[in-house]
Design a protein around this motif. Structure first.
Motif, mmCIF file in Angstrom:
data_model
loop_
_atom_site.group_PDB
_atom_site.id
_atom_site.type_symbol
_atom_site.label_atom_id
_atom_site.label_comp_id
_atom_site.label_asym_id
_atom_site.label_seq_id
_atom_site.Cartn_x
_atom_site.Cartn_y
_atom_site.Cartn_z
ATOM 1 N N LEU A 113 37.562 38.383 63.053
ATOM 2 C CA LEU A 113 36.863 37.097 63.059
ATOM 3 C C LEU A 113 35.397 37.229 63.466
ATOM 4 N N ASP A 114 34.994 38.442 63.796
ATOM 5 C CA ASP A 114 33.634 38.670 64.288
ATOM 6 C C ASP A 114 32.548 38.148 63.335
ATOM 7 N N PRO A 115 32.652 38.375 62.021
ATOM 8 C CA PRO A 115 31.625 37.837 61.113
ATOM 9 C C PRO A 115 31.509 36.313 61.175
ATOM 10 N N ILE A 116 32.648 35.644 61.342
ATOM 11 C CA ILE A 116 32.643 34.179 61.444
ATOM 12 C C ILE A 116 31.937 33.735 62.712
ATOM 13 N N PHE A 117 32.264 34.416 63.843
ATOM 14 C CA PHE A 117 31.622 34.078 65.112
ATOM 15 C C PHE A 117 30.108 34.250 65.015
ATOM 16 N N LYS A 118 29.677 35.341 64.384
ATOM 17 C CA LYS A 118 28.244 35.615 64.272
ATOM 18 C C LYS A 118 27.539 34.596 63.382
ATOM 19 N N SER A 119 28.198 34.188 62.309
ATOM 20 C CA SER A 119 27.596 33.185 61.420
ATOM 21 C C SER A 119 27.445 31.848 62.124
ATOM 22 N N ILE A 120 28.419 31.504 62.960
ATOM 23 C CA ILE A 120 28.337 30.253 63.722
ATOM 24 C C ILE A 120 27.186 30.287 64.693
#
Length: 252
Positions: A241-248
């Protein structure tokens, strides 16, 4: 699966050697061996824990994983499975009640309790980067070198564990067969999702569990280690989920 079988055999052989030695040494010396095993586990766990890439993921994995594991009572279920194996393969009276929460930690760790040994040895041998990476390499590349190296290390560790905690150590080979065997068979399907960051976070959370084993063996703190096993899975989920967290965060 060849490498997995070798790993299991190494643990069984190491445990048998440890049991032979345990019959020739006093309980006082057994306590010394247990303390040494605990210290080695503690140091190994600390070293692994510092492999983390994101300390927030490590903290959340351990906290949430510990809560989930406690609610599911994973530790109790593993101990029950150990008791089941004991009844089938190793009929021996044991006066120590490991299911009594009021039991003194000294009584738990000083007696050669089958289920307790099975639990600690299973967690120790299953968590860690070598088990994960070695299983992937064995399944995808047919490269057994890492698991063979792990087998040698596990065999020697099993000697000390079996001498200190008893025959339950040998039966951790069952956990190895299920866990590493499963990873090897699934490696073809999941290897695309495995990154260096995921291996690092899995190693860190696994290291934290090994630190807990060390605390138990040294009688510093009684920790229900298996209740924290969900932390390892959560570490992998957080990395995915790291890419999602970074995009947020970038949007903010």
């Amino acid at each position: 699966m060849l490498a997995v079988y070798v790993n299991c055999i190494a643990i069984i052989i190491g445990s048998c050697i440890g049991l032979l030695f345990s019959k020739k040494i006093s309980s006082k010396m057994t306590d010394v061996i247990q303390m040494a095993c605990g210290l080695i586990s503690f140091i190994m766990g600390i070293q692994m824990a510092f492999e983390y890439r994101n300390v927030v993921y490590l903290a959340l994995s351990l906290i949430i994983g510990g809560i989930l594991g406690t609610l599911l009572d994973i530790d109790g279920k593993v101990l029950l499975f150990g008791r089941f194996l004991e009844k089938i393969f190793y009929k021996k009276n044991n006066n120590v009640n490991i299911f009594n929460e009021d039991s003194n930690n000294d009584n738990i760790s000083s007696k050669k309790n089958f289920a307790y040994a099975f639990l600690n040895a299973s967690v120790l041998f299953c968590v860690g980067a070598m088990a994960i990476i070695g299983s992937f390499k064995a399944g995808i590349e047919k490269d057994y070198s890492i698991i063979f190296l792990k087998s040698i290390l596990d065999g020697f560790i099993a000697i000390g564990f079996a001498a200190a905690m008893g025959v339950g150590t040998a039966f951790s080979a069952i956990a190895i067969l299920i866990y590493q065997g499963g990873l090897t068979l699934l490696s073809v399907l999941i290897h695309d999702f495995v990154s260096e960051q995921m291996i690092a976070e899995l190693t860190a959370s696994g290291g934290a569990l090994i630190v807990m084993i060390g605390l138990n063996l040294m009688n510093i703190k009684s920790v229900k280690t298996a209740n924290y096993l969900p932390a390892v899975l959560l570490s992998a989920i957080f990395v995915l989920l790291d890419p999602i967290f970074k995009s947020i965060l970038m949007l903010n």
